[in-house]
Design a protein around this motif. Structure first.
Motif, short mmCIF file in Angstrom:
data_model
loop_
_atom_site.label_atom_id
_atom_site.label_comp_id
_atom_site.label_asym_id
_atom_site.label_seq_id
_atom_site.Cartn_x
_atom_site.Cartn_y
_atom_site.Cartn_z
N HIS A 1 -9.24 12.78 -0.84
CA HIS A 1 -8.66 13.69 -2.04
C HIS A 1 -7.75 12.80 -2.66
O HIS A 1 -7.10 11.83 -2.35
CB HIS A 1 -8.13 15.02 -1.95
N TRP A 2 -7.78 12.74 -4.27
CA TRP A 2 -6.85 12.21 -4.99
C TRP A 2 -5.43 12.23 -4.34
O TRP A 2 -4.48 11.06 -4.30
CB TRP A 2 -6.75 12.25 -6.18
N SER A 3 -4.95 13.17 -3.81
CA SER A 3 -3.64 13.29 -3.28
C SER A 3 -3.39 12.34 -1.74
O SER A 3 -2.15 12.51 -1.32
CB SER A 3 -3.26 14.78 -2.82
N ASP A 4 -4.30 11.90 -1.41
CA ASP A 4 -4.41 10.93 -0.04
C ASP A 4 -3.93 9.68 -0.44
O ASP A 4 -3.64 8.67 0.45
CB ASP A 4 -5.68 11.01 0.63
N ALA A 5 -3.81 9.20 -1.88
CA ALA A 5 -3.14 8.00 -2.12
C ALA A 5 -1.92 7.96 -1.68
O ALA A 5 -0.90 8.60 -1.94
CB ALA A 5 -3.33 7.57 -3.71
N ALA A 6 -1.60 6.94 -0.96
CA ALA A 6 -0.43 6.59 -0.20
C ALA A 6 -0.39 5.39 0.81
O ALA A 6 -1.30 4.67 1.01
CB ALA A 6 0.01 7.96 0.57
N GLU A 7 0.69 5.39 1.29
CA GLU A 7 0.87 4.09 2.38
C GLU A 7 0.68 4.78 3.79
O GLU A 7 1.39 5.68 4.17
CB GLU A 7 2.01 3.12 2.17
N TYR A 8 0.03 4.08 4.76
CA TYR A 8 -0.15 4.58 6.02
C TYR A 8 0.17 3.72 6.85
O TYR A 8 -0.11 2.55 6.80
CB TYR A 8 -1.80 4.97 6.19
N PHE A 9 1.13 4.27 7.92
CA PHE A 9 1.46 3.26 9.16
C PHE A 9 1.05 3.92 10.61
O PHE A 9 1.37 5.05 10.76
CB PHE A 9 2.97 3.49 8.93
N CYS A 10 0.67 2.92 11.17
CA CYS A 10 0.35 3.20 12.39
C CYS A 10 1.53 2.59 13.29
O CYS A 10 2.21 1.75 13.10
CB CYS A 10 -0.85 2.37 12.90
N ALA A 11 1.76 3.39 14.60
CA ALA A 11 2.95 3.23 15.28
C ALA A 11 2.63 3.40 16.93
O ALA A 11 2.08 4.20 17.06
CB ALA A 11 4.23 4.04 14.80
N VAL A 12 3.33 2.47 17.79
CA VAL A 12 3.04 2.62 19.11
C VAL A 12 4.57 2.65 19.81
O VAL A 12 5.32 2.00 19.12
CB VAL A 12 2.31 1.30 19.57
N GLY A 13 4.56 3.25 20.81
CA GLY A 13 5.80 3.62 21.63
C GLY A 13 5.64 4.10 22.67
O GLY A 13 4.60 4.44 23.31
N GLY A 14 6.69 4.03 23.63
CA GLY A 14 6.65 4.99 25.10
C GLY A 14 7.33 6.04 25.11
O GLY A 14 7.56 6.49 24.09
N ASN A 15 7.72 6.54 26.12
CA ASN A 15 8.58 7.76 26.28
C ASN A 15 10.06 7.53 25.91
O ASN A 15 10.60 8.65 26.20
CB ASN A 15 8.28 8.17 27.90
N ASP A 16 10.32 6.38 25.45
CA ASP A 16 11.66 6.43 24.87
C ASP A 16 11.75 6.39 23.40
O ASP A 16 12.67 6.40 22.70
CB ASP A 16 12.30 5.01 25.37
N TYR A 17 10.54 6.66 22.89
CA TYR A 17 10.28 6.94 21.47
C TYR A 17 10.79 5.66 20.57
O TYR A 17 10.97 6.08 19.46
CB TYR A 17 10.80 8.17 21.11
N LYS A 18 10.89 4.57 21.24
CA LYS A 18 11.12 3.23 20.22
C LYS A 18 9.99 2.88 19.45
O LYS A 18 9.47 2.02 20.22
CB LYS A 18 12.09 2.49 21.01
#
Lengths: 112, 112
Positions: free
Chosen positions: A82-99
């Motif tokens: 949808h037109w409203s999906d225009a944005a920047e998308y970030f993928c992130a990885v971490g562990g159980n420390d949530y860093k």
């Protein structure tokens, strides 16, 4: 060390077409994986997350992502944008420390 | 809806001034984080805290300092701002329940 690669800096897609954003990660143990969306001037909104279990994860706004351990990937998909999906998308990885370690982001442009 | 707030949202300040960016969350989360994001770039972890009186430096070296005197507050301070500090600063928090990391809307800092 943990890291994320988002190979596509910018993707243009037509409204109603499908979208796939690629994410490859490096992490020494079982990863926690996230996809966030950021609109201009805004903070980050969580689309979905993977911790364990079913490797196909459903998120908000019709997004889904699939965790593939063998490929160290966590690609994001949406069947019909949808037109409203225009944005920047970030993928992130971490562990159980949530860093979290983030990728450089993919900017999505939606054309009418 | 995330209950994490950052103030100010936008700040333009002269070189050499002292500034404090406020971050507050009302969810009782133990873990809090500060990320720095230059325009068009990925986020980098600069500080984190696992509870009151606990603060650690993140992966990206930063001249800023943080404090955690109360669970709900995690302010970030720059004693003497420089143009190189111009960036967006994002605060986040989480608990071990639900495994969701909530982000504030960010503080845009411009040092002239």
């Amino acid at each position: 060390a943990q890291s994320v690669t988002q190979p596509d800096i910018h993707i243009t897609v037509s409204e109603g077409a499908s979208l796939e954003l690629r994410c490859n990660y490096s992490y020494g143990a079982t990863p926690y994986l996230f996809w966030y969306v950021q609109s201009p001037g805004q903070g980050l909104q969580l689309l979905l997350k993977y911790f364990s279990g079913d490797t196909l994860v459903q998120g908000i706004k019709g997004f889904e992502a699939e965790f593939k351990r063998s490929q160290s990937s966590f690609n994001l998909r949406k069947p019909s944008v949808h037109w409203s999906d225009a944005a920047e998308y970030f993928c992130a990885v971490g562990g159980n420390d949530y860093k979290l370690s983030f990728g450089a982001g993919t900017t999505v442009t939606v054309r009418a | 809806e995330a209950d994490i707030y950052q103030t100010p949202r936008y700040l333009v300040i002269g070189t050499g001034k002292k500034i404090t960016l406020e971050c507050s969350q009302t969810m009782g989360h133990d873990k809090m984080y500060w990320y720095q994001q230059d325009p068009g770039m990925e986020l980098h972890l600069i500080h984190y805290s696992y509870g009151v009186n606990s603060t650690e430096k993140g992966d990206l070296s930063s001249e800023s300092t943080v404090s955690r005197i109360r669970t709900e507050h995690f302010p970030l301070t720059l004693e003497s701002a420089r143009p190189s500090h111009t960036s967006q600063y994002l605060c986040a928090s989480t608990s071990d329940v639900g495994n969701t990391i909530y982000f504030g809307e960010g503080s845009w800092l411009t040092v002239v």
